[in-house]
Write a protein that holds these residues in place. Structure first.
Motif, PDB file in Angstrom:
ATOM      1  N   GLU A  48       7.932  -4.344  -6.311  1.00  0.00           N
ATOM      2  CA  GLU A  48       7.923  -4.939  -4.984  1.00  0.00           C
ATOM      3  C   GLU A  48       6.873  -6.029  -4.861  1.00  0.00           C
ATOM      4  O   GLU A  48       6.942  -6.873  -3.992  1.00  0.00           O
ATOM      5  CB  GLU A  48       7.628  -3.862  -3.924  1.00  0.00           C
ATOM      6  N   ARG A 134       6.963  15.403  -1.413  1.00  0.00           N
ATOM      7  CA  ARG A 134       6.081  14.551  -2.211  1.00  0.00           C
ATOM      8  C   ARG A 134       5.715  15.300  -3.489  1.00  0.00           C
ATOM      9  O   ARG A 134       5.528  16.534  -3.478  1.00  0.00           O
ATOM     10  CB  ARG A 134       4.831  14.291  -1.377  1.00  0.00           C
ATOM     11  N   PRO A 427       8.079  -0.988  -7.750  1.00  0.00           N
ATOM     12  CA  PRO A 427       8.220  -1.091  -7.004  1.00  0.00           C
ATOM     13  C   PRO A 427       9.384  -1.146  -7.208  1.00  0.00           C
ATOM     14  O   PRO A 427       9.825  -2.043  -7.560  1.00  0.00           O
ATOM     15  CB  PRO A 427       7.607  -2.091  -6.628  1.00  0.00           C
ATOM     16  N   HIS A 428       9.000   1.931  -7.568  1.00  0.00           N
ATOM     17  CA  HIS A 428      10.095   1.577  -6.696  1.00  0.00           C
ATOM     18  C   HIS A 428      10.420   2.770  -5.842  1.00  0.00           C
ATOM     19  O   HIS A 428      10.264   3.917  -6.197  1.00  0.00           O
ATOM     20  CB  HIS A 428      11.288   1.029  -7.462  1.00  0.00           C
ATOM     21  N   THR A 429      10.916   2.383  -4.755  1.00  0.00           N
ATOM     22  CA  THR A 429      11.149   3.310  -3.689  1.00  0.00           C
ATOM     23  C   THR A 429      12.398   2.841  -3.002  1.00  0.00           C
ATOM     24  O   THR A 429      12.760   1.676  -3.111  1.00  0.00           O
ATOM     25  CB  THR A 429       9.942   3.254  -2.735  1.00  0.00           C
ATOM     26  N   THR A 447      10.918   7.944  -3.742  1.00  0.00           N
ATOM     27  CA  THR A 447      10.227   7.024  -4.654  1.00  0.00           C
ATOM     28  C   THR A 447       9.987   7.614  -6.031  1.00  0.00           C
ATOM     29  O   THR A 447       9.828   8.833  -6.185  1.00  0.00           O
ATOM     30  CB  THR A 447       8.864   6.597  -4.060  1.00  0.00           C
ATOM     31  N   ASN A 449       7.613   5.706  -7.424  1.00  0.00           N
ATOM     32  CA  ASN A 449       6.433   4.831  -7.343  1.00  0.00           C
ATOM     33  C   ASN A 449       6.797   3.465  -7.897  1.00  0.00           C
ATOM     34  O   ASN A 449       7.446   2.690  -7.231  1.00  0.00           O
ATOM     35  CB  ASN A 449       5.197   5.429  -8.021  1.00  0.00           C
ATOM     36  N   GLU A 467       3.762   8.751  -9.973  1.00  0.00           N
ATOM     37  CA  GLU A 467       3.138   8.889  -8.650  1.00  0.00           C
ATOM     38  C   GLU A 467       1.639   9.152  -8.737  1.00  0.00           C
ATOM     39  O   GLU A 467       0.926   9.016  -7.742  1.00  0.00           O
ATOM     40  CB  GLU A 467       3.823  10.023  -7.887  1.00  0.00           C
ATOM     41  N   ASP A 470      -0.830   6.836  -7.095  1.00  0.00           N
ATOM     42  CA  ASP A 470      -1.071   6.788  -5.643  1.00  0.00           C
ATOM     43  C   ASP A 470      -2.341   7.544  -5.245  1.00  0.00           C
ATOM     44  O   ASP A 470      -2.784   7.479  -4.103  1.00  0.00           O
ATOM     45  CB  ASP A 470       0.129   7.350  -4.870  1.00  0.00           C
ATOM     46  N   SER A 500       0.624   8.704   0.512  1.00  0.00           N
ATOM     47  CA  SER A 500       1.802   7.826   0.451  1.00  0.00           C
ATOM     48  C   SER A 500       1.808   6.859   1.623  1.00  0.00           C
ATOM     49  O   SER A 500       1.189   7.114   2.658  1.00  0.00           O
ATOM     50  CB  SER A 500       3.061   8.690   0.503  1.00  0.00           C
ATOM     51  N   SER A 501       2.536   5.764   1.452  1.00  0.00           N
ATOM     52  CA  SER A 501       2.774   4.847   2.576  1.00  0.00           C
ATOM     53  C   SER A 501       4.185   4.985   3.131  1.00  0.00           C
ATOM     54  O   SER A 501       4.530   4.299   4.098  1.00  0.00           O
ATOM     55  CB  SER A 501       2.567   3.394   2.125  1.00  0.00           C
ATOM     56  N   MET A 502       4.994   5.830   2.534  1.00  0.00           N
ATOM     57  CA  MET A 502       6.397   5.929   2.974  1.00  0.00           C
ATOM     58  C   MET A 502       6.462   6.363   4.441  1.00  0.00           C
ATOM     59  O   MET A 502       5.788   7.299   4.843  1.00  0.00           O
ATOM     60  CB  MET A 502       7.165   6.907   2.097  1.00  0.00           C
ATOM     61  N   PRO A 520      10.906   0.571   1.394  1.00  0.00           N
ATOM     62  CA  PRO A 520      10.031   0.685   0.227  1.00  0.00           C
ATOM     63  C   PRO A 520       8.976  -0.415   0.271  1.00  0.00           C
ATOM     64  O   PRO A 520       8.942  -1.212   1.220  1.00  0.00           O
ATOM     65  CB  PRO A 520      10.993   0.444  -0.934  1.00  0.00           C
ATOM     66  N   GLY A 521       8.133  -0.477  -0.766  1.00  0.00           N
ATOM     67  CA  GLY A 521       7.207  -1.606  -0.891  1.00  0.00           C
ATOM     68  C   GLY A 521       5.741  -1.224  -0.925  1.00  0.00           C
ATOM     69  O   GLY A 521       4.894  -2.049  -0.561  1.00  0.00           O
ATOM     70  N   GLY A 522       5.412   0.012  -1.356  1.00  0.00           N
ATOM     71  CA  GLY A 522       3.993   0.387  -1.395  1.00  0.00           C
ATOM     72  C   GLY A 522       3.389   0.212  -0.008  1.00  0.00           C
ATOM     73  O   GLY A 522       4.020   0.549   0.992  1.00  0.00           O
ATOM     74  N   ILE A 525       5.271  -1.153   2.970  1.00  0.00           N
ATOM     75  CA  ILE A 525       6.181  -0.268   3.711  1.00  0.00           C
ATOM     76  C   ILE A 525       5.741  -0.204   5.169  1.00  0.00           C
ATOM     77  O   ILE A 525       6.547  -0.263   6.096  1.00  0.00           O
ATOM     78  CB  ILE A 525       6.140   1.169   3.126  1.00  0.00           C
TER      79      ILE A 525
HETATM   80  O1  DON Z   1       4.401   6.612  -1.747  1.00  0.00           O
HETATM   81  C1  DON Z   1       4.006   5.453  -1.795  1.00  0.00           C
HETATM   82  O2  DON Z   1       3.342   4.917  -0.942  1.00  0.00           O
HETATM   83  C2  DON Z   1       4.379   4.626  -3.021  1.00  0.00           C
HETATM   84  N1  DON Z   1       4.595   5.492  -4.138  1.00  0.00           N
HETATM   85  C3  DON Z   1       5.571   3.801  -2.705  1.00  0.00           C
HETATM   86  C4  DON Z   1       5.923   2.891  -3.831  1.00  0.00           C
HETATM   87  C5  DON Z   1       6.862   1.837  -3.456  1.00  0.00           C
HETATM   88  O3  DON Z   1       7.263   1.704  -2.343  1.00  0.00           O
HETATM   89  C6  DON Z   1       7.244   0.945  -4.567  1.00  0.00           C
HETATM   90  N2  DON Z   1       8.233   0.073  -4.229  1.00  0.00           N
HETATM   91  N3  DON Z   1       8.970  -0.491  -3.813  1.00  0.00           N
END
Ligand code: DON
Length: 618
Positions: A48, A134, A427-429, A447, A449, A467, A470, A500-502, A520-522, A525
């Motif tokens: 991402e 998680r 980036p990946h979720t 994810t 991750n 993961e 994180d 997490s940022s999800m 998604p997007g770390g 998000i």
């Molecule tokens: O849980 C999280 O915050 C990260 N593992 C999310 C990673 C993520 O969104 C990567 N990509 N798109």
């Protein structure tokens, strides 16, 4: 007021998918850039965070509309798997579990059974539950396991290979959601995924490009190379991807339930790989994994005489706290839109403060006391807003975590405590949203991750997460994939969930389902989800416009705004004049949302055109 366009009724099975991007691997390599990460922290960069060439394609202006049910996900085949289950009489939860398993087959970068995720379920009868599956750190994990004898962080160790893998939660979580709120058997909802794995599906341009892009990582691991790189011969778009080992594993899970993954043959295969190849996960770790049902975070707002309620993700997500804290801070701030420098300025300053607090306070609530009530308190938000200069950028050097607290009297804080409602047995979720005919809704973010996780594929045919990155892999040092500074409370410990940022999120309007979102997007998000909620709730955009609108991101450190290329050069200049550093980003987030048309009740699927997102409804 929401401005929703009403279109004629759609055909019984409405589908919109985006044309495949046409581009060469060479172009992509030229464009691969490390964005937004501080120097020295960027040995790896999540997908991402990698820039991509602009793909000329037309973005849809309208959402896909349907009268009954809708699934919006990254992949048309997965959205269709969900719709297949809805049409067979399943509810939104049955369809969500079907979609999640299908994504594990057709979107190997992020869909998974070897990772983890969060699912927010809101039923038409008012029940709301947050499912936390998680991953957790293995029993043999230690606080400084990624710090070398020289005291330096080994970025690669937490992002690729066996030691980066945390104990997967997806299978236990999906089974728990289904058992709690579903109406169908696991074997029924898994049938589309099993079919896709066994019979195969056509490899898209996007997937062929991803395999090429990820080749250096995937070719290090024999199963990954054989399955995704065709043993080095490489797939072309249009070839069929069959995954027999994954199909066999899915069939065993469908037959034996989640115990298969955690105690059965699948567990033995996974633990065997780990023991042979340097990983930490044991049979004991797998047998002890527990998904959790947690109390959802809630916040209430009144706008133009309508009652809005935002339902979002509690810790170990940092996202729900961040989004609610930001919405609280913005409550009395006028927002005009993202071509207005003043509106962007205010939201950026809010993001900066929210991320400073995230860095200090957020972690697994089962291991430390996260001050959720204070962070999401409207009083605290007022104090934070007062620190914003309405004209000039502040400096992250001067902005530090605040002192979160609840109101001592009067209005109650808009929060739930860190409550575990129930433990699952057992980036990946990618984000997808589901709404069914009865008005039940699911927001799901899962994810691995990084894109393709650790790049390791288990002997049982599924990719494993990375993961562990994180966690706060070294206090004071940004993590490898996302450049996030995080607290001592998020350091590695056996059984702990990495922060997490999800942010799967659902918005109600006057008590009725209104908007289902997430990304998604770390860390982006949080920004992408926040902006989608602001676009829908505050700016009154229709569902597709709320997703298409340009996005920006600020995570406190590094002190810069990530701005999508969709912003004009003039906007960039205006922000620079206010004292900001601006880093242009190809895209931020992939929000697959569903909005409810308040006039017609139609489900409006708004998949993200920044990638291959596709809504399917009936
Ligand atoms: O849980 C999280 O915050 C990260 N593992 C999310 C990673 C993520 O969104 C990567 N990509 N798109």
């Amino acid at each position: 007021m929401l401005l929703l366009l009403t279109l004629p009724a759609e055909s019984p099975h409405t589908v919109f998918s985006f044309p495949m991007p046409l581009k060469s691997f060479l172009t992509l390599v030229l464009f691969c850039a490390n964005l937004a990460l501080p120097l020295g922290a960027a040995a790896q960069a999540a997908a991402e965070f990698r820039d991509r060439p602009d793909i000329p394609k037309e973005w849809p202006r309208e959402p896909v509309r349907s009268a009954h049910g809708m699934v919006a996900s990254d992949e048309l085949l997965a959205s269709e798997a969900g719709v297949e289950i809805l049409k067979r009489g399943g509810n939104a939860v049955d369809a969500a579990v079907a979609t999640a398993f299908a994504l594990a087959v057709v979107e190997p970068a992020a869909g998974n059974i070897g990772g983890g995720g969060f699912m927010l379920v809101h039923l038409a009868n008012g029940t709301t539950n947050f499912f936390d599956y998680r991953e957790v750190a293995p029993g043999k994990a230690t606080r400084d396991m990624y710090v070398g004898p020289d005291g330096k962080l080994d970025d690669a160790a937490s992002t690729i290979g066996y030691r980066s893998v945390a104990v997967p939660g997806t299978v236990a979580g999906l089974a728990l959601v289904l058992k709690t709120h579903g109406t169908m058997n696991l074997s029924v909802v898994m049938s589309p995924a099993i079919r896709l794995a066994e019979q195969g599906f056509p490899i898209s341009e996007k997937l062929a490009r991803e395999f090429a892009e990820e080749r250096p990582g995937l070719q290090r691991f024999s199963m990954s190379s054989r399955i995704f790189l065709n043993g080095g011969r490489m797939y072309r778009a249009g070839d069929t991807l069959r995954q027999p080992e994954l199909a066999a594993t899915l069939k065993r899970i469908a037959k034996n339930g989640p115990a298969e993954f955690y105690q059965g043959q699948t567990a033995r295969l996974l633990a065997g790989d780990m023991a042979a190849l340097g990983g930490l996960i044991t049979l004991d770790d797998l047998a002890h994994y527990q998904p959790k049902i947690r109390a959802v975070l809630r916040a209430n707002y009144t706008l133009e005489e309508h009652r809005w309620e935002v339902l979002s993700s509690p810790p170990p997500s940092s996202g729900g706290v961040a989004v609610i804290q930001a919405l609280n801070m913005l409550q009395d701030v006028p927002l005009k839109g993202w071509d207005d420098p003043q509106s962007v300025h205010m939201v950026v300053e809010v993001m900066r403060r929210v991320f400073a607090d995230r860095a200090a306070f957020l972690a697994d609530p089962d291991f430390s006391n996260v001050p959720v009530a204070g962070l999401t308190s409207p009083c605290y938000a007022k104090e934070l807003v007062a620190t914003i200069d309405p004209l000039r950028a502040s400096s992250s050097k001067e902005i530090h975590a605040g002192n979160p607290h609840v109101c001592t009297s009067g209005v109650s804080a808009s929060v739930a405590p860190n409550t575990v409602i129930s433990l699952g047995e057992g980036p990946h979720t990618t984000h997808f949203s589901v709404v069914d005919a009865a008005g039940n809704a699911v927001a799901s973010t899962t994810t691995l991750n990084d894109s393709y996780g650790s790049h390791v594929t288990s002997s049982a045919g599924f990719l494993l997460n990375d993961e562990m990155d994180d966690f706060t892999t070294q206090p004071g040092v940004p993590n490898a994939l996302f450049g996030l500074i995080q607290s001592e409370a998020n350091t590695i410990a056996p059984g702990k969930r990495p922060l997490s940022s999800m942010t799967p999120t659902i918005v109600l309007r006057d008590g009725q389902l209104s908007f289902v979102t997430g990304s998604p997007g770390g860390p982006t998000i949080i920004s992408a989800t926040l902006l989608s909620v602001l676009n829908w709730m505050r700016l009154g955009m229709d569902a597709q416009s709320a997703i298409n609108a340009p996005r920006f991101h600020h995570q406190w450190l590094p002190d810069q705004i990530g701005m999508e290329k969709l912003f004009s050069a003039e906007m960039e200049e205006q922000m620079k004049e206010r004292g900001y550093q601006v880093k242009r980003r190809g895209h931020i987030g992939l929000v697959n949302a569903i909005g409810i048309d308040v006039k017609t009740g139609e489900r409006c699927g708004a998949a993200d055109p920044r990638d291959n997102g596709a809504s399917a409804g009936y």
